[in-house]
Design a protein around this motif. Structure first.
Motif, PDB file in Angstrom:
ATOM      1  N   MET A 289      13.379  -6.046  -5.472  1.00  0.00           N
ATOM      2  CA  MET A 289      12.535  -6.810  -6.398  1.00  0.00           C
ATOM      3  C   MET A 289      11.719  -5.364  -7.369  1.00  0.00           C
ATOM      4  N   SER A 290      11.530  -5.775  -8.292  1.00  0.00           N
ATOM      5  CA  SER A 290      11.118  -4.727  -9.274  1.00  0.00           C
ATOM      6  C   SER A 290       9.726  -4.900  -9.292  1.00  0.00           C
ATOM      7  N   SER A 291       8.709  -4.035  -9.442  1.00  0.00           N
ATOM      8  CA  SER A 291       7.206  -4.021  -9.365  1.00  0.00           C
ATOM      9  C   SER A 291       6.729  -5.028 -10.326  1.00  0.00           C
ATOM     10  N   ASP A 292       7.447  -5.396 -11.356  1.00  0.00           N
ATOM     11  CA  ASP A 292       6.754  -6.258 -12.354  1.00  0.00           C
ATOM     12  C   ASP A 292       6.813  -7.919 -12.028  1.00  0.00           C
ATOM     13  N   ASN A 293       7.851  -8.095 -10.923  1.00  0.00           N
ATOM     14  CA  ASN A 293       7.991  -9.368 -10.482  1.00  0.00           C
ATOM     15  C   ASN A 293       7.328  -9.544  -9.223  1.00  0.00           C
ATOM     16  N   GLU A 294       6.408  -8.505  -8.753  1.00  0.00           N
ATOM     17  CA  GLU A 294       5.846  -8.776  -7.379  1.00  0.00           C
ATOM     18  C   GLU A 294       4.665  -9.442  -7.612  1.00  0.00           C
ATOM     19  N   THR A 295       4.027 -10.287  -6.522  1.00  0.00           N
ATOM     20  CA  THR A 295       2.936 -10.973  -6.662  1.00  0.00           C
ATOM     21  C   THR A 295       1.747 -10.023  -6.073  1.00  0.00           C
ATOM     22  N   PRO A 296       0.585 -10.135  -6.244  1.00  0.00           N
ATOM     23  CA  PRO A 296      -0.247  -9.402  -5.966  1.00  0.00           C
ATOM     24  C   PRO A 296      -0.181  -8.982  -4.361  1.00  0.00           C
ATOM     25  N   GLU A 297      -0.091 -10.200  -3.557  1.00  0.00           N
ATOM     26  CA  GLU A 297       0.150 -10.141  -2.159  1.00  0.00           C
ATOM     27  C   GLU A 297       1.037  -9.124  -1.787  1.00  0.00           C
ATOM     28  N   GLU A 298       2.345  -9.360  -2.386  1.00  0.00           N
ATOM     29  CA  GLU A 298       3.701  -8.554  -2.217  1.00  0.00           C
ATOM     30  C   GLU A 298       3.163  -7.042  -2.384  1.00  0.00           C
ATOM     31  N   ARG A 299       2.460  -6.867  -3.647  1.00  0.00           N
ATOM     32  CA  ARG A 299       2.120  -5.483  -3.882  1.00  0.00           C
ATOM     33  C   ARG A 299       1.142  -4.896  -3.076  1.00  0.00           C
ATOM     34  N   ARG A 300       0.283  -5.485  -2.397  1.00  0.00           N
ATOM     35  CA  ARG A 300      -0.743  -5.119  -1.517  1.00  0.00           C
ATOM     36  C   ARG A 300       0.048  -4.624  -0.296  1.00  0.00           C
TER      37      ARG A 300
ATOM     38  N   VAL B  91      -6.885 -12.416   6.132  1.00  0.00           N
ATOM     39  CA  VAL B  91      -7.282 -12.754   4.565  1.00  0.00           C
ATOM     40  C   VAL B  91      -6.066 -12.809   3.819  1.00  0.00           C
ATOM     41  N   GLY B  92      -4.942 -11.807   3.942  1.00  0.00           N
ATOM     42  CA  GLY B  92      -3.909 -11.924   3.470  1.00  0.00           C
ATOM     43  C   GLY B  92      -2.852 -13.287   3.572  1.00  0.00           C
ATOM     44  N   GLY B  93      -3.057 -13.545   4.924  1.00  0.00           N
ATOM     45  CA  GLY B  93      -2.251 -14.734   5.527  1.00  0.00           C
ATOM     46  C   GLY B  93      -2.966 -16.052   4.885  1.00  0.00           C
ATOM     47  N   LEU B  94      -4.494 -16.205   4.756  1.00  0.00           N
ATOM     48  CA  LEU B  94      -5.097 -17.215   4.424  1.00  0.00           C
ATOM     49  C   LEU B  94      -4.957 -17.482   2.965  1.00  0.00           C
ATOM     50  N   GLY B  95      -5.186 -16.433   2.138  1.00  0.00           N
ATOM     51  CA  GLY B  95      -5.523 -16.670   0.675  1.00  0.00           C
ATOM     52  C   GLY B  95      -6.866 -16.951   0.385  1.00  0.00           C
ATOM     53  N   TRP B  96      -7.211 -17.102  -0.907  1.00  0.00           N
ATOM     54  CA  TRP B  96      -8.475 -17.002  -1.241  1.00  0.00           C
ATOM     55  C   TRP B  96      -9.316 -18.440  -0.852  1.00  0.00           C
TER      56      TRP B  96
END
Length: 72
Positions: free
Chosen positions: A1-12, A45-50
């Motif tokens: 997966m390229s970094s352009d299509n990553e969600t913020p959670e995946e990038r973290r 926090v990553g598992g729960l979401g905001w």
């Protein structure tokens, strides 16, 4: 997966994994040992979401207020 299509959670998560790979192996082992016994706030926090994080904070605040009113 390229970094352009990553969600913020995946990038973290990807950045966290890269940081672990670059660290001192002894320190990483110690962190992993402590994390398995105590859990990690980042993972929680990553598992729960905001929304889940907001609800957790709200429950903690309300719980503290109830404790302060009834047990002091």
């Amino acid at each position: 997966m390229s970094s352009d299509n990553e969600t913020p959670e995946e990038r973290r998560e990807r950045l966290r994994q890269e940081e672990w790979k670059n660290n001192n192996p002894g320190g990483v082992f110690n962190d992993a040992t402590n994390r398995t016994s105590n859990g990690s706030l980042v993972d929680l926090v990553g598992g729960l979401g905001w929304k889940g994080t907001g609800i957790l904070i709200l429950v903690l605040i309300v719980g503290f207020i109830i404790y302060a009113v009834f047990f002091r």
